[in-house]
Write an enzyme that holds these catalytic residues in place. Sequence first.
Site, short mmCIF file in Angstrom:
data_model
loop_
_atom_site.label_atom_id
_atom_site.label_comp_id
_atom_site.label_asym_id
_atom_site.label_seq_id
_atom_site.Cartn_x
_atom_site.Cartn_y
_atom_site.Cartn_z
N LYS A 48 3.74 -31.81 -8.51
CA LYS A 48 3.83 -31.44 -9.93
C LYS A 48 5.28 -31.21 -10.35
O LYS A 48 5.56 -31.07 -11.52
CB LYS A 48 2.99 -30.19 -10.22
CG LYS A 48 1.50 -30.42 -10.15
CD LYS A 48 0.74 -29.24 -10.71
CE LYS A 48 -0.71 -29.58 -10.84
NZ LYS A 48 -1.39 -28.83 -11.86
N LYS A 50 6.97 -28.59 -10.11
CA LYS A 50 7.19 -27.25 -10.65
C LYS A 50 6.36 -26.28 -9.82
O LYS A 50 5.34 -26.64 -9.26
CB LYS A 50 6.82 -27.16 -12.13
CG LYS A 50 5.37 -27.50 -12.43
CD LYS A 50 5.11 -27.54 -13.92
CE LYS A 50 3.69 -28.04 -14.18
NZ LYS A 50 3.42 -28.27 -15.56
#
Length: 140
Positions: A48, A50
């Site tokens: 992702k 993040k």
Amino acid sequence: MEKRVIGYTTGVFDMFHIGHLNILRRAKEQCDYLIVGVSTDELCASYKHKKPIIPYEERKAIVEAIRYVDEVVPQIDRDKYGAWERIRFDRMFVGDDWKGSPLFSELEEKFKKVGVEIIYFPYTRGTSSTELRDKLDQLG
């Protein structure tokens, strides 16, 4: 004696919301023992790009506290077949936003050979951790 049906589902479960609760409740309705893989912070960062807002240990504790959940395991990779090799579940539960994707079409074929059923649940529209994160960004 009837065989106990073991279910398995996974998620990040960041900023726990009604969509998370819906999938856990629906999954438990269709199995005797529900195992939930909670994605580690490292796994989230790897695909992702993040980190979750809530750290892994706290997300794990939240999911463990849900009455529908019998066991929580760390999800360290996205290899669902590898998870089956370790856990040996009978049913896997996932949101219907994955249905028909190349990843899950291939997984359905592999699981069919070992007797595992993939059950798709309707994605809860209007709420997601991404939407919550976006709303927070707009406020701040």
